[in-house]
Structure formats: C-alpha cells, structure tokens
Motif scaffolding. Sequence first.
Motif, PDB file in Angstrom:
ATOM      1  N   TRP A  80      10.017   7.276   8.271  1.00 28.06           N
ATOM      2  CA  TRP A  80       9.120   7.651   9.357  1.00 28.06           C
ATOM      3  C   TRP A  80       7.658   7.445   8.949  1.00 28.06           C
ATOM      4  N   HIS A  81       7.318   7.916   7.771  1.00 24.41           N
ATOM      5  CA  HIS A  81       5.930   7.795   7.337  1.00 24.41           C
ATOM      6  C   HIS A  81       5.544   6.353   7.022  1.00 24.41           C
ATOM      7  N   MET A  82       6.482   5.562   6.563  1.00 24.87           N
ATOM      8  CA  MET A  82       6.204   4.134   6.358  1.00 24.87           C
ATOM      9  C   MET A  82       5.943   3.462   7.704  1.00 24.87           C
ATOM     10  N   SER A  83       6.738   3.789   8.712  1.00 29.49           N
ATOM     11  CA  SER A  83       6.547   3.172  10.028  1.00 29.49           C
ATOM     12  C   SER A  83       5.228   3.610  10.654  1.00 29.49           C
ATOM     13  N   ARG A  84       4.826   4.847  10.411  1.00 31.18           N
ATOM     14  CA  ARG A  84       3.552   5.340  10.943  1.00 31.18           C
ATOM     15  C   ARG A  84       2.366   4.646  10.285  1.00 31.18           C
ATOM     16  N   ALA A  85       2.521   4.254   9.041  1.00 28.11           N
ATOM     17  CA  ALA A  85       1.431   3.574   8.337  1.00 28.11           C
ATOM     18  C   ALA A  85       1.096   2.244   9.005  1.00 28.11           C
ATOM     19  N   PHE A  86       2.091   1.567   9.551  1.00 30.00           N
ATOM     20  CA  PHE A  86       1.846   0.282  10.194  1.00 30.00           C
ATOM     21  C   PHE A  86       1.061   0.433  11.490  1.00 30.00           C
ATOM     22  N   GLY A  87       1.179   1.560  12.146  1.00 29.57           N
ATOM     23  CA  GLY A  87       0.474   1.782  13.402  1.00 29.57           C
ATOM     24  C   GLY A  87      -0.768   2.644  13.257  1.00 29.57           C
ATOM     25  N   ALA A  88      -1.122   2.998  12.029  1.00 31.88           N
ATOM     26  CA  ALA A  88      -2.268   3.872  11.798  1.00 31.88           C
ATOM     27  C   ALA A  88      -3.580   3.125  12.022  1.00 31.88           C
ATOM     28  N   PRO A  89      -4.616   3.852  12.390  1.00 36.70           N
ATOM     29  CA  PRO A  89      -5.926   3.198  12.543  1.00 36.70           C
ATOM     30  C   PRO A  89      -6.443   2.709  11.191  1.00 36.70           C
ATOM     31  N   ASP A  90      -7.238   1.672  11.257  1.00 35.73           N
ATOM     32  CA  ASP A  90      -7.832   1.144  10.033  1.00 35.73           C
ATOM     33  C   ASP A  90      -8.784   2.155   9.431  1.00 35.73           C
ATOM     34  N   CYS A  91      -8.820   2.197   8.124  1.00 36.13           N
ATOM     35  CA  CYS A  91      -9.765   3.056   7.418  1.00 36.13           C
ATOM     36  C   CYS A  91     -11.084   2.322   7.243  1.00 36.13           C
ATOM     37  N   PRO A  92     -12.179   3.045   7.173  1.00 39.87           N
ATOM     38  CA  PRO A  92     -13.450   2.365   6.939  1.00 39.87           C
ATOM     39  C   PRO A  92     -13.446   1.715   5.548  1.00 39.87           C
TER      40      PRO A  92
END
Length: 125
Positions: free
Chosen positions: A107-119
């Motif tokens: 779940w957390h791996m899949s969320r990483a792909f859709g996460a907003p970009d970090c500055p």
Amino acid sequence: MSLLELQRGIREELLATNDDPAAPVSPGIAIYRGAYRTRLLCALQESHERTRQWAGAEAFETAACHHIILNPPDSWTLDDYGAGFSETLAGLFASDPEVGELAWLEWHMSRAFGAPDCPVLDQHA
C-alpha cells in the motif's frame, strides 16, 4: 424526497449484505451492487498483487469482500480505497502476520507513486 435522501437510500442498498431482506429492491440495483463490489475487489487486487499471491487468491478475495462490506469508499478516487486494508488483513490473518505486513508495504509503495513531488533540496542551505 430530497436528493440527499435518494442518495442515502441507494448507498444503503449498495452496502447491504446478500442476506439483508431489505435490499436490493430492483434487478438494476442488484446488478449495480455486484458491479460496485467487483470494482472495489479489482482495486484491492491491483494495489495488493503480491499480498494476493502470498495469501492465495481464494483467501485474499474472501478477506477483500469482508473489507468491502465493512469499509465503503470515502474518497472520490479508487486510488485511495486500499487504505486500511492491511489492518483488515492483519486481523483476519492473525496467525500469518506476513500477510498484513506485506499489504502495508504494498500500500505504501503504491502511494509513493502517486505522491506529490517534494521540493528540490538546496545543497547550500
């Protein structure tokens, strides 16, 4: 009848279990309810492929159906539907803790792909 009352009635019919005598009242709702649950099952299968392989297809689908009945979606997107599924699996597979842990990791791996970009980090700061 207000729109809100109509929406709540449809939601109740969709979430009713098969042995609930109050639902569904029409064949159209029965078909829609089946499609609704199938889509949620597919969403869980897609976001938890390795967990499904580890637990076995039949056990995974039984657990997913349990989760679907107890946890209706609360987001506008199916991308968010797997939240909390690892906790459901941890409870249902208490004798096999790897199932819940693997689901959490997936779940957390899949969320990483859709996460907003970090500055971008400034190396001089």
